[in-house]
Design an enzyme around this catalytic site. Structure first.
Site, short mmCIF file in Angstrom:
data_model
loop_
_atom_site.label_atom_id
_atom_site.label_comp_id
_atom_site.label_asym_id
_atom_site.label_seq_id
_atom_site.Cartn_x
_atom_site.Cartn_y
_atom_site.Cartn_z
N LYS A 5 0.86 -1.20 0.00
CA LYS A 5 0.00 0.00 0.00
C LYS A 5 0.89 1.24 0.00
O LYS A 5 1.71 1.43 0.90
CB LYS A 5 -0.91 -0.02 1.24
CG LYS A 5 -1.82 1.19 1.32
CD LYS A 5 -2.91 1.00 2.36
CE LYS A 5 -3.77 2.25 2.47
NZ LYS A 5 -4.89 2.11 3.39
N ASP A 38 -13.69 4.87 9.88
CA ASP A 38 -14.07 4.77 8.46
C ASP A 38 -14.58 3.35 8.21
O ASP A 38 -14.23 2.71 7.23
CB ASP A 38 -12.83 5.07 7.60
CG ASP A 38 -13.21 5.54 6.20
OD1 ASP A 38 -14.40 5.76 5.96
OD2 ASP A 38 -12.30 5.67 5.37
N1 LIG Z 1 -4.56 -6.46 2.56
C1 LIG Z 1 -5.34 -6.37 1.50
N2 LIG Z 1 -5.71 -7.49 0.86
C2 LIG Z 1 -6.50 -7.45 -0.24
N3 LIG Z 1 -6.96 -6.31 -0.78
C3 LIG Z 1 -6.63 -5.15 -0.20
C4 LIG Z 1 -5.80 -5.11 0.97
N4 LIG Z 1 -5.62 -3.83 1.33
C5 LIG Z 1 -6.31 -3.09 0.45
N5 LIG Z 1 -6.92 -3.87 -0.47
C6 LIG Z 1 -7.76 -3.41 -1.61
O1 LIG Z 1 -7.45 -2.06 -1.92
C7 LIG Z 1 -8.61 -1.21 -1.79
C8 LIG Z 1 -8.20 0.13 -1.19
O2 LIG Z 1 -7.55 -0.08 0.06
P1 LIG Z 1 -7.68 0.93 1.28
O3 LIG Z 1 -9.11 1.07 1.68
O4 LIG Z 1 -6.73 0.50 2.32
O5 LIG Z 1 -7.19 2.28 0.58
P2 LIG Z 1 -7.59 3.77 0.97
O6 LIG Z 1 -6.82 4.74 0.14
O7 LIG Z 1 -7.44 3.92 2.43
O8 LIG Z 1 -9.07 3.81 0.53
P3 LIG Z 1 -10.18 4.84 0.98
O9 LIG Z 1 -9.53 5.91 1.79
O10 LIG Z 1 -10.74 5.33 -0.33
O11 LIG Z 1 -11.15 3.98 1.74
C9 LIG Z 1 -9.55 -2.00 -0.89
O12 LIG Z 1 -10.89 -1.69 -1.15
C10 LIG Z 1 -9.22 -3.43 -1.23
O13 LIG Z 1 -9.96 -3.87 -2.34
#
Ligand SMILES: Nc1ncnc2c1ncn2[C@@H]1O[C@H](COP(=O)(O)OP(=O)(O)OP(=O)(O)O)[C@@H](O)[C@H]1O
Length: 524
Positions: free
Chosen positions: A121, A226
């Site tokens: 990430k 969230d």
């Molecule tokens: N550990 C994981 N395993 C599988 N898929 C993941 C994982 N972490 C994230 N994802 C995928 O990536 C997408 C985005 O991740 P995350 O919600 O952590 O990002 P974000 O930038 O914080 O999103 P937002 O702020 O828009 O909710 C998730 O909806 C999921 O589909």
């Protein structure tokens, strides 16, 4: 910006060293001048210039020469630095497809040497503000925005610390593996985001699991903040995995009850809309008891209370700036709307007015004078201590390097890219790992581990020569000589550059005047 690790194949140790130097320079410069990059990287001027060209070509660096001539990291450049560290730690060796795009992050599949898949990430906080800085000509007004780098780093650290503490206490979260800068590596949760699920076999069970999870978090003094269908993954057995923790708040937060109720309401509303399931019971904040504390575990991961406060302040500041930018963007000129792909055009010297060039050179001259003064006063606090040591241990032959070398390199237009000899770029098998089953499968890109695994950021790239035992007096004398030479070289180099710039400006003016005269004559 999309993470394209292909460029990793072409980058040399010096290129990475230059990239690290820009990162270090950005600690107290919004735009880092070439002279400072050279000093921090302890590389020759010509070599640094070449590396900068390569890094700029791959969009790892952004160049701006409008108000002040200098470079700064792009997100991609920052990604590369983090990836290099993770690769050298043996955490991952391959980068696969992008599997998610959040508001403030990009998610990729990565794998290690054993083909074990994980999730990477990359935090992208201040994505909008970063663009603001790039597009806006008045840098000083947006000076605060430069904290995107630090803010993303804090977000990653916070997420990693919470994920680790929750994982160790039996919460259904991905396994935290490692982090560096703004990147986190975690296990890949098998399942789909709840938002993609059309039907559940046991909605009541999933509903109560989710409510229990909210209550369990509160019993550890935490509110997710969230807790919605985008941050809950669900597998075929209808087991849940919770992701995304940078916005976690404590139950002692002033607005804790509001955050708690919002999390509960999100789930209730979603279940009603999507599954036609009306939950008759739901938890209330006042009924939750705080039994455990995760403070110690979270601080142990490096995320302290002070950092939490700083993170919240910076996030608020960033939000305000984004709002300010959104409100003012209507008034901006069209040229402020240029996108990332046009970055290269920004530094095209022909597009810069002559007046600006002259201003730039004099500003640059002043700046270099300041830098030289800093060196003279031994005021090198802005560089890390280790870099300073490296500078002192620099090879003696390097000191005797002539300026002509650097001049040649600046003018040199020969391609700087060399194919990495260990890899044949056209054979997918070199980059393939077997268990990636996505439909839009593309061969993942292998990182140049062999090249970068041994590169310690602070380690000198040049092999050190064996040293002859010298007397204290002799050492002092040489040190002083070296210091003097360094200062003179720097000033000479800068003066040479300024002169060249001035000549080019003059030539431009001359040719323009000739053209104008010809046009004038031909009009008769
Ligand atoms: N550990 C994981 N395993 C599988 N898929 C993941 C994982 N972490 C994230 N994802 C995928 O990536 C997408 C985005 O991740 P995350 O919600 O952590 O990002 P974000 O930038 O914080 O999103 P937002 O702020 O828009 O909710 C998730 O909806 C999921 O589909």
């Amino acid at each position: 910006m999309k993470l394209d690790p292909k460029a990793l194949r072409y980058l040399s140790k010096d290129d990475f060293r230059t990239l690290v130097a820009v990162e270090m320079g950005m600690k107290n410069h919004e735009l880092v001048p070439v002279s400072l990059i050279c000093t921090i990287a302890s590389l020759k001027y010509g070599g640094t210039k070449k590396s900068i060209q390569t890094l700029h070509k791959f969009k790892l660096l952004f160049h701006d020469g409008r108000n002040y001539d200098g470079y700064k990291l792009t997100y991609l450049g920052y990604d590369f630095l983090a990836l290099k560290t993770l690769v050298s730690r043996g955490v991952c060796s391959y980068v696969g497809n992008q599997i998610g795009v959040g508001k403030e992050s990009d998610i990729y599949i990565v794998a290690n040497d054993d083909n074990h898949e994980m999730v990477l990430k990359l935090h992208r906080l201040g994505r909008v503000s970063f663009k603001t800085i790039k597009n806006n000509r008045d840098y000083l007004r947006h000076r605060k925005s430069a904290s995107w780098l630090y803010l993303s780093r804090l977000a990653a650290l916070k997420e990693f610390a919470y994920m680790k503490a929750l994982y160790e206490n039996g919460f259904p979260v991905p396994t935290p593996i490692d982090y560096n800068r703004h990147c986190i590596v975690m296990s890949r949760a098998r399942g789909y985001p709840l938002t993609q699920i059309v039907q559940l076999r046991h909605p009541s069970k999933v509903y109560s699991d989710l409510m229990n999870l909210i209550v369990k978090l509160a019993s550890y003094g935490l509110i997710h903040g969230d807790f919605n269908e985008f941050n809950i993954l669900i597998n075929d057995e209808e087991e849940i995995t919770l992701i995304d923790f940078p916005q976690m708040v404590s139950t002692s937060h002033l607005n804790a009850e509001m955050y708690f109720d919002r999390d509960v309401t999100c789930i209730r509303v979603f279940f009603e809309k999507r599954f036609d399931f009306i939950g008759e019971r739901w938890p209330k904040f006042k009924d939750c008891q705080n039994i455990h504390s995760l403070d110690v575990e979270i601080s142990a991961s490096g995320f302290t209370r002070d950092m939490e406060k700083e993170f919240q302040d910076l996030s608020k500041q960033q939000d305000d700036e984004e709002e300010e930018f959104n409100n003012s963007s209507d008034d901006d000129d069209d040229d402020d709307e240029e996108d990332d792909d046009n970055e290269n055009e920004d530094d095209d010297e022909n597009n810069v007015d002559n007046d600006n060039e002259i201003k730039n050179s004099s500003k640059q001259e002043k700046h270099v004078k300041k830098e030289v003064e800093k060196v003279e006063n031994n005021d090198t606090k802005e560089y890390d201590d280790e870099e300073e040591e490296e500078e002192e241990d620099e090879d003696e032959d390097e000191e005797e390097e002539e300026d002509s070398d650097s001049e040649e390199s600046v003018e040199d237009n020969t391609p700087v890219i060399e194919e990495f000899k260990g890899l044949s770029l056209n054979k997918n098998r070199d980059f393939k790992f077997s268990n990636l089953k996505d439909e839009d499968y593309k061969a993942p890109i292998v990182l140049r581990k062999e090249f970068i695994e041994n590169l310690d950021e602070n380690q000198s790239v040049e092999p050190k020569k064996e040293k002859v035992e010298l007397t204290e007096e002799e050492k002092q004398r040489r040190k002083e000589e070296k210091r003097q030479k360094m200062i003179t070289d720097k000033v000479k180099r800068q003066l040479g550059k300024t002169m060249r710039e001035k000549v080019s400006v003059r030539n431009n003016v001359k040719s323009r005047t000739k053209k104008e005269v010809q046009a004038h004559i031909s009009s008769y």
